[in-house]
Design an enzyme around this catalytic site. Structure first.
Site, mmCIF file in Angstrom:
data_model
loop_
_atom_site.group_PDB
_atom_site.id
_atom_site.type_symbol
_atom_site.label_atom_id
_atom_site.label_comp_id
_atom_site.label_asym_id
_atom_site.label_seq_id
_atom_site.Cartn_x
_atom_site.Cartn_y
_atom_site.Cartn_z
ATOM 1 C CG MET A 29 5.576 3.811 8.064
ATOM 2 S SD MET A 29 4.496 5.075 9.029
ATOM 3 C CE MET A 29 2.915 4.726 8.767
ATOM 4 C CB ALA A 54 -0.804 0.237 1.410
ATOM 5 C CG PHE A 55 -0.220 5.802 -0.397
ATOM 6 C CD1 PHE A 55 -1.813 5.174 0.223
ATOM 7 C CD2 PHE A 55 0.070 6.844 -0.256
ATOM 8 C CE1 PHE A 55 -2.271 6.052 1.147
ATOM 9 C CE2 PHE A 55 -0.559 7.795 0.655
ATOM 10 C CZ PHE A 55 -1.801 7.420 1.261
ATOM 11 C CE LYS A 56 -2.606 4.898 5.375
ATOM 12 N NZ LYS A 56 -3.382 4.521 4.319
ATOM 13 C CG ASP A 57 5.031 0.027 2.574
ATOM 14 O OD1 ASP A 57 4.794 -0.192 3.511
ATOM 15 O OD2 ASP A 57 4.549 -0.879 1.570
#
Ligand SMILES: *Cc1c(COP(=O)(O)O)cnc(C)c1O
Length: 476
Positions: free
Chosen positions: A125, A119-122
């Site tokens: 993060m 997911a794009f949160k990587d």
């Protein structure tokens, strides 16, 4: 570069001062004092850069209290093909060609989901993990991150912080309520600094426990408790980079514009697009896509921002966009109001807290279009139809959140202007809805095959803040 609060606190703070913090002390959100403006020559120079070099250039404008050599090392070790799968890091995938759309506009997906948790949160993060480790070592401090998750955020945080010096993660999740895949992603981590706590309760109870522990200021200070939620400025800043990277891939001249369609929840991702546009990136539209939880679409259609109660919040098949309020929205409103902190504070502190809503003036509302914002809503039926259509016409399987973005993005095509739809997750994460749409199991990256069968590391606890505190004290 110094940072200020959207509610008026002007105490000068550098990037490293706010890196490990959440809200400003006055309850506002941190923003840079101003947005650096990118001129044509700089844009031309950046066009040829690798993703990591581009990230370094952009971050350097906002991070002036970390030596350049150190920042470059942190960025280089984050944005590598080994972590994000391709040399471009966020490659474009072509869908509709200009000749086949009435507006003559190409439509692309920009892949933001090839990191460790799909997911794009990587994207943000992974950088945050390296920044935290660096800053904590520099200060000789440790940090215990406490969070609650129903999916994407928790796993992105754990994969970013695993094995990092000076950081422990304590992640609460509702026991048995995450998808088996999401649960396996988190619970299969064997790193000593990662603690999975399955709470016998629902997600809201997990969140209430995090609040209760954080509100015990003495406990919080004694145990160095912190968070990594989406209001963290460093996360937002890291996300600015891929708007530039997408623009350079879709254009050959700085005279061209592009639009971005952004599947939105807490307004973090699209707020990064707003920052990129304020810096001068030639963006026509920032298309905000919501699911049935259309708090933000309502604002951009009517000028009224009304937070929803829990009874009004829908559980949808794009669950990472299921919000009742949008925690980053105050940042945009502050800019929309000409950075009037007193008025921002009145709207968010007085009106939202007392009446659950505010309405901006007609003039202020008219301004939303000069900031490039347009919006729309996508439903479960739209999601299924879009996934099916994309599979049929292009042989491409997209996830449910990305489908919301694509559906709304197509409603805002402008003549000859490429539309970049941000792909915020891979379909493997939301297999159930994909099967419902096209009758086919989505592919999984090879590293993720069979993760449900790996040994799991977690503890189960009642929905009780005191039990969590006792566990924290024993394990920090
Ligand atoms: C978090 C998330 C979103 C929403 O992003 P915001 O920054 O909260 O607007 C959309 N799609 C996916 C897959 C997510 O994980």
């Amino acid at each position: 570069m110094n940072y200020l609060s959207t509610r008026g606190d002007l105490t000068p703070r550098g990037f490293s001062d706010i890196l490990l913090e959440g809200l400003a002390p006055d309850g506002g959100l941190y923003l840079p004092e101003s947005y650096p403006k990118i001129d044509d020559a700089t844009l031309t120079r950046w066009r040829g850069l690798s993703y990591a070099d581009l990230a370094f250039e952009i971050l350097s404008l906002y991070i002036t209290d970390i030596p350049a050599g150190d920042l470059r090392t942190l960025v280089n070790k984050t944005y590598t093909p080994a972590i994000f799968g391709t040399p471009e890091i966020t490659p474009l995938k072509s869908l509709d060609r200009a000749a086949s759309t009435p507006e003559g506009a190409d439509v692309y997906l920009q892949a933001l989901s090839n990191g460790p948790t799909l997911a794009f949160k990587d994207m943000a993060m992974q950088l945050l993990g390296n920044l935290f480790e660096y800053e904590l070592a520099r200060r000789g401090e440790t940090l215990n991150i406490l969070g609650a998750t129903s999916g994407d955020t928790g796993s992105a945080a754990e994969y970013a912080m695993r094995g990092k010096q000076g950081v422990n993660v304590f992640m609460l999740s509702p026991n048995g309520r995450m998808s088996p895949f999401q649960q396996a992603q988190m619970f299969s981590l064997q790193d000593a600094n990662i603690h999975n706590i399955a709470i016998d309760g629902v997600f809201d109870e997990c969140q209430d426990i995090v609040k209760a522990v954080s509100n015990d200021l003495e406990f919080k200070r004694r145990h160095h408790i912190g968070t990594v939620n989406s209001i963290n400025w460093a996360r937002l800043l890291a996300q600015v980079v891929y708007y530039f990277a997408g623009y350079f891939q879709a254009t050959w001249s700085n005279d061209q514009q592009v639009s971005f369609a952004v599947p939105s929840g807490n307004f973090g991702n699209i707020c990064a697009g707003h920052v990129a546009r304020m810096m001068g990136l030639p963006i026509r539209y920032l298309v905000l896509a919501t699911n049935e939880n259309n708090v933000l679409d309502e604002f951009f259609r009517t000028g009224t921002y009304r937070v929803r109660g829990s009874a009004e919040t829908h559980e949808t098949s794009s669950p990472s966009m299921d919000i009742s309020k949008a925690s980053n929205f105050e940042r945009f409103v502050f800019d929309l109001l000409g950075r009037d902190a007193a008025r921002t504070k009145q709207l968010f502190k007085t009106e939202v807290e007392q009446h659950g809503a505010f309405t901006v003036s007609d003039d202020e509302f008219a301004n939303t279009s000069s900031f490039g914002f347009v919006s729309g809503t996508s439903t479960h039926a739209d999601r299924l139809a879009t996934i099916r259509d994309t599979y049929k016409r292009f042989g491409v399987v997209i996830d449910t959140h990305t489908a919301d973005g694509l559906k709304v993005g197509r409603e805002h095509l402008d003549w000859g202007i490429p539309m970049l739809v941000l792909e915020t997750a891979l379909p493997a994460k939301f297999a159930e809805t994909i099967v419902e749409a096209i009758g086919v199991q989505p592919d999984r990256p090879s590293a993720m095959r069979g993760i449900e069968d790996l040994p799991k590391r977690f503890v189960v606890m009642p929905a009780d803040a005191q039990a969590v505190k006792t566990y924290l004290s024993a394990n920090v």
